[in-house]
Scaffold this motif. Structure first.
Motif, PDB file in Angstrom:
ATOM      1  N   ALA A   8       0.818  -1.205   0.000  1.00 35.11           N
ATOM      2  CA  ALA A   8       0.000   0.000   0.000  1.00 35.11           C
ATOM      3  C   ALA A   8       0.855   1.258   0.000  1.00 35.11           C
ATOM      4  O   ALA A   8       0.461   2.287  -0.525  1.00 35.11           O
ATOM      5  CB  ALA A   8      -0.920   0.006   1.221  1.00 35.11           C
ATOM      6  N   ALA A  12       0.270   4.823  -1.949  1.00 32.67           N
ATOM      7  CA  ALA A  12      -0.140   6.012  -1.216  1.00 32.67           C
ATOM      8  C   ALA A  12       0.776   7.176  -1.530  1.00 32.67           C
ATOM      9  O   ALA A  12       0.329   8.308  -1.713  1.00 32.67           O
ATOM     10  CB  ALA A  12      -0.119   5.723   0.276  1.00 32.67           C
ATOM     11  N   VAL A  62      -7.355   3.316  -9.696  1.00 30.70           N
ATOM     12  CA  VAL A  62      -8.248   3.230  -8.543  1.00 30.70           C
ATOM     13  C   VAL A  62      -9.704   3.287  -8.998  1.00 30.70           C
ATOM     14  O   VAL A  62     -10.017   3.823 -10.053  1.00 30.70           O
ATOM     15  CB  VAL A  62      -7.976   4.355  -7.518  1.00 30.70           C
ATOM     16  CG1 VAL A  62      -6.600   4.206  -6.923  1.00 30.70           C
ATOM     17  CG2 VAL A  62      -8.149   5.721  -8.153  1.00 30.70           C
TER      18      VAL A  62
ATOM     19  N   GLU B 146      -6.415   3.414   2.005  1.00 32.76           N
ATOM     20  CA  GLU B 146      -6.325   3.522   0.551  1.00 32.76           C
ATOM     21  C   GLU B 146      -7.608   4.038  -0.080  1.00 32.76           C
ATOM     22  O   GLU B 146      -8.041   3.532  -1.108  1.00 32.76           O
ATOM     23  CB  GLU B 146      -6.006   2.160  -0.077  1.00 32.76           C
ATOM     24  CG  GLU B 146      -4.661   1.608   0.306  1.00 32.76           C
ATOM     25  CD  GLU B 146      -4.459   0.221  -0.301  1.00 32.76           C
ATOM     26  OE1 GLU B 146      -4.863   0.033  -1.446  1.00 32.76           O
ATOM     27  OE2 GLU B 146      -3.918  -0.634   0.399  1.00 32.76           O
TER      28      GLU B 146
END
Lengths: 320, 154, 502
Positions: A8, A12, A62, B146
């Motif tokens: 992650a 990020a 995303v 996230e």
């Protein structure tokens, strides 16, 4: 957990960096927007694609869910977004229904979009409680003899499932009672409880019950028999020649996308659509994984807009 | 507990609740006036709005009458204007900025504005606090969870 | 059944499976604490991980997130009056006053223990009675749901601390707010002032606004700045012996109510906890203590919503039809693993089926074990002055609400409801009935209209269908009992007055 956190972290940081250098597309994260709730079919397909495309594009992809007004909020949002390739939309068949259903949309259903590729195509299946009816012809006969006595449960007013039922009404002599439920699952439950007689829904919503012998699948709405279920006759061959409803998911973007960006994206989509893992997951959702050209996609959309607009008018579905 | 709690409510104070409720009911009826009503056995989309609107009007009238005739009602606490204004401003700042500038500036300014509601604060204190809170928010929402929102403008 | 359950237990207790159960409940618990970020967001964010896991581990982890987040939701409700779900609204009613009185530790312990007991009872019902419960659930058609909601709404007029007239008005305001959006039966737009309202107001906005934001407005600028919690030691989190003795009843009743409502697809936990609260309040001898931090009023709905979270899996597992959006996500995870859930799941995949159910049992135990030590930590958080806390709470609410539907309008609406909730309380109107009307109103309208459509406008079906008839009888009894007790009380008061005047 630790592994997840580790994976992650770079994502990020990438998200946190403002656009630094405008070199080549893509140099930052790409969004796939869709107009439905988290966990729905559109959401799952988006996440399958995002998961695979992150690798090929070298940037995080995303998923952003902007549910509301039958997906038209998201379509309006994408239509108004910059055509730079960083905002994509997972479109579904409902996009073509909305064109006829809504009196005023903040966008043009065809002209405001770049249609990149079809992702999956899937038919609907018509099912009844086990042992009630042998064939669809029997059902149509009963529904013709006593108008309003045969009840079709559907997943909501203005859903493609609902309009498919209305189309069956129009194309045959039958007169069904169309009963709205909050989603396909509720309609299937209601049929198992005997509250409605028929349900029209996707394969995933129906085959779990059909395999257990609780439901009988009477027909499929595609014009040809569906390859995965060759035993199920089509509506066209039994009661309504020419009957063809196949819904779809596809990837689109705002109109005016630069050619080089279109190229990168279509190449990536066809790469992803050839991956076995992606094909398997899309097939598991009851759809045939089919990539397509941009032109084929647009043609499909234009054709369905015409069909649904006419069905909505003829059936007298409340426009909004 | 404030001293105000023990004083009796003035006439407008006693009327306010019922009047606002009545206005709500009338607005429901007015906006929903053209919705197709149908019958009880075949309700149109306008049936329930009419029924509920009417009931709200009746109930608000009853509440208004009861409140006005009861002079013993204690006044509610005084309105916290400071909290009301700055908390509202903070949320509006967040709403206005989140899509334009990304999550981090939106969170930062929302914290700064909301901190103004507090009476005992100094500029430097607010700044340090806001920076820390923003970093915490960034870590939580973007790194750990996230959430698919950009941290900054693009 | 028990045999298969034990087999399932054997599967879950393998370390490589157990770790997913643990991860699931822990993530769920932590995410549940964050206001507005509910189980759905959490599960959909984690869905891609399940692409790389087998069906059993995916299901166990996702299920853990779901019921774990129920535990977590109570924590934010008790400490900060921040309900993320309709069921935690009920938790706020007694939990927040307790915390305001410096008894946050006891409230958290009671909530955790009641949740645990409710969860375990729910699991027991799943193990022993999944099939009969399924049969009953299938017999719930539109008329039954409509009657059930009528019963719920009537019971709800007892929720809240104000007068019945005012509660009723607030229930109606909730029903009115629930009508905003496209009408489910015809698709007609009602009160849609802007396209963002087409699907109605978000429940998260309404709950966060009425409860959370209004409380921040009330306290942000106050000179005292809320309560300072006393330092607590481990023994201060346990209820007194007398209080503990008053809890088994509410827990059992709550778990019973919750188990029943949970198994009905689509209605679930929200009605369950409101009903459990209403039942406790209606039949308690200490009616006046409710709303001021009465432990049984906290423990019954907590037991109910966790029992419902477990029995909510019944339709999903036995029929393959998801009861709500979270269940749909889990079914999605199964489908992606090549398993199409249906009535044959139990026969075809017994290890998966019983493994998942056994994981509920293990998960609830893990939750209790991680919760109790954490209580002190949570209470410690309350020792941070409110002035240092509220700006962070504001951004958590903002981000949570925004992430729910990626909608700025939702954030602004949360503020509108916050101001409304703040002013309402000043004028002696309670926010809880608004939420109830909002949740139940559309359910009533849809099912009533569907019943009329299906049975061609025949009212007699509400009494002639057996389950609906029973519900009707209970409703009549409830109304009768309420009228009777009101008259009886008036008589008693009059008799007392006469006695004192003589």
């Amino acid at each position: 957990m630790t592994m997840r956190l580790l994976t992650a972290l770079p994502l990020a940081i990438a998200l946190a960096m403002p656009a630094a250098a405008q070199d080549s597309y893509p140099d930052r994260s790409v969004r796939i927007v869709h107009g439905f709730g988290a966990g729905g079919n559109a959401d799952t397909v988006s996440r399958i694609l995002a998961d695979a495309m992150t690798e090929g594009l070298g940037q995080p992809v995303v998923v952003e869910s902007r549910p509301g007004a039958g997906g038209t909020l998201a379509s309006g949002y994408v239509a108004a977004a910059d055509p730079d390739g960083y905002t994509l939309q997972l479109m579904v068949g409902g996009h073509t229904v909305a064109a006829g259903l809504y009196t005023s949309l903040p966008y043009e259903s065809v002209d405001d979009f770049t249609f990149l590729s079809i992702i999956g195509q899937f038919p609907f299946f018509i099912a009844a409680r086990s042992g009630e009816y042998e064939t669809l012809a029997e059902v149509i006969e009963a529904a013709t003899a006593d108008p309003g006595s045969i009840r079709i449960g559907h997943s909501g007013v203005g859903s493609t499932q609902h309009l498919t039922g209305e189309l069956l009404d129009i194309e045959t002599s039958a007169d069904f009672l169309h009963v709205p439920y909050a989603g396909g699952a509720a309609a299937v439950t209601a049929m198992m409880g005997g509250e409605v007689d028929l349900v029209i829904d996707t394969g995933t919503a129906i085959f779990g019950q059909a395999d257990a012998g609780v439901l009988d699948v009477l027909a499929v709405t595609s014009s040809e028999r569906w390859p995965d279920n060759p035993d199920v006759p089509t509506v066209a061959e039994t009661v309504a020649p020419g009957f063809n409803v196949v819904s779809w998911t596809g990837l689109g973007a705002p109109a005016g996308l630069p050619d080089d960006v279109v190229e990168v994206l279509t190449a990536e989509i066809s790469r992803v659509m050839a991956l076995e893992a992606v094909r398997e997951r899309i097939a598991a959702l009851g759809a045939a994984p089919v990539g397509s050209s941009s032109a084929e996609f647009q043609e499909l959309v234009e054709g369905q807009i015409a069909t649904w607009t006419e069905v909505i008018e003829t059936a007298g579905v409340e426009r909004r | 507990m404030d001293q105000a709690e023990h004083t009796a409510a003035s006439l407008p104070e006693r009327a306010a609740g019922g009047v606002v409720l009545l206005a709500f009911g009338i607005a429901m009826l007015a906006i929903g006036w053209d919705y197709p009503v149908g019958r009880l056995t075949q309700m149109g989309p306008g049936y329930l709005p009419m029924a509920i609107g009417t009931l709200v009007c009746l109930l608000s009238a009853a509440i208004l009458w009861l409140d006005l005739s009861d002079t013993g009602i204690a006044a509610g606490p005084a309105i916290q204007w400071r909290g009301l204004i700055f908390v509202s401003a903070a949320i509006l700042v967040f709403a206005g900025l989140v899509e334009a500038t990304g999550l981090v500036p939106a969170m930062f300014l929302a914290v700064v504005v909301s901190k103004l509601a507090d009476r005992n604060n100094r500029p430097l204190g607010i700044l340090v606090y806001a920076v820390l809170a923003t970093i915490a928010g960034w870590l939580l929402f973007l790194v750990v969870l996230e959430l698919p929102f950009p941290a900054f403008w693009r | 059944m028990l045999e298969q359950f034990v087999t399932g237990l054997g599967v879950v207790l393998q370390p490589e499976v157990l770790v997913y159960a643990f991860a699931g409940v822990l993530i769920g618990q932590l995410i549940g604490v964050l206001p507005g970020i509910g189980a759905i967001t959490a599960i959909s964010l984690l869905l891609p991980i399940t692409f790389h896991l087998d069906a059993m581990s995916s299901m166990i982890m996702l299920a853990g997130i779901y019921y774990g987040s129920q535990y977590g939701g109570s924590i934010a409700s008790i400490l900060l009056n921040l309900p993320g779900t309709p069921s935690s609204v009920v938790t706020c009613l007694e939990g927040y006053p307790l915390s305001q009185n410096g008894r946050a530790g006891v409230a958290l312990f009671t909530a955790a223990f009641s949740s645990f007991a409710g969860g375990i009872i729910g699991v027991a019902i799943v193990v022993l009675a999944a099939i009969p419960m399924t049969t009953i659930a299938l017999r719930f058609g539109a008329p039954e749901y409509a009657m059930l909601v009528v019963l719920g709404l009537l019971a709800a007029s007892l929720v809240g601390t104000g007068s019945n007239l005012r509660s009723l008005a607030m229930v109606l305001v909730g029903v009115a707010l629930g009508m905003i959006g496209a009408d489910a039966t015809t698709g007609y737009y009602r009160y849609v002032a802007m396209p963002e309202l087409a699907d109605g107001i978000s429940l998260v906005s309404l709950a966060m606004g009425l409860f959370g934001v209004s409380e921040i407005i009330r306290n942000a600028a106050s000179r005292t700045g809320g309560v300072t919690q006393p330092k607590i030691s481990m023994k201060d989190i346990f209820p007194t012996r007398q209080e503990a003795r008053s809890l088994p009843g509410p827990i059992l009743r709550g778990a019973g109510v919750g188990s029943f409502f949970g198994a009905l697809p689509g209605t679930g936990a929200a009605i369950a906890s409101f009903m459990a609260y209403a039942v406790e309040r209606r039949f308690s001898r200490f009616g006046a203590r409710f709303g001021k931090g009465h432990l049984p009023g906290l423990s019954a709905p907590e037991a109910a919503n966790n029992a419902a979270a477990q029995t909510g899996f019944i339709p999903t597992l036995t029929l393959g039809v998801p009861g709500d959006a979270v269940m749909a996500l889990m079914i999605g995870a199964l489908i992606l693993n090549g398993i199409i859930p249906g009535p044959r799941l139990m026969v075809d995949e017994p290890v998966l089926f019983w493994g998942v159910i056994a994981s509920f049992f293990v998960g609830n135990i893990i939750l209790l074990l991680i919760n109790v030590p954490l209580i002190r930590l949570w209470v410690l958080m309350l020792r941070v002055p409110y002035q240092k806390l509220y700006p962070v709470i504001i951004i958590m609410i903002c981000v949570g609400v925004y992430s729910h539907r990626t909608s700025v309008v939702d954030v602004v609406l949360t503020l509108v409801f916050g101001i409304l909730g703040y002013l309402m309380k000043n004028y002696r109107f309670e926010p809880a009935p608004v939420l109830l009307g909002f949740v139940l109103g559309p359910l009533l309208e849809d099912n009533f209209r569907r019943a009329m459509l299906l049975y061609r406008g025949d009212f007699t079906i509400f009494v002639t269908r057996p389950i609906s008839g029973v519900l009707f009888a209970i409703t009549v009894l409830l109304v009768g009992f309420s009228i009777y007790s009101a008259i009886a009380q008036r008589r008693r008061v009059r008799a007392r007055n006469e006695a004192t005047t003589q």
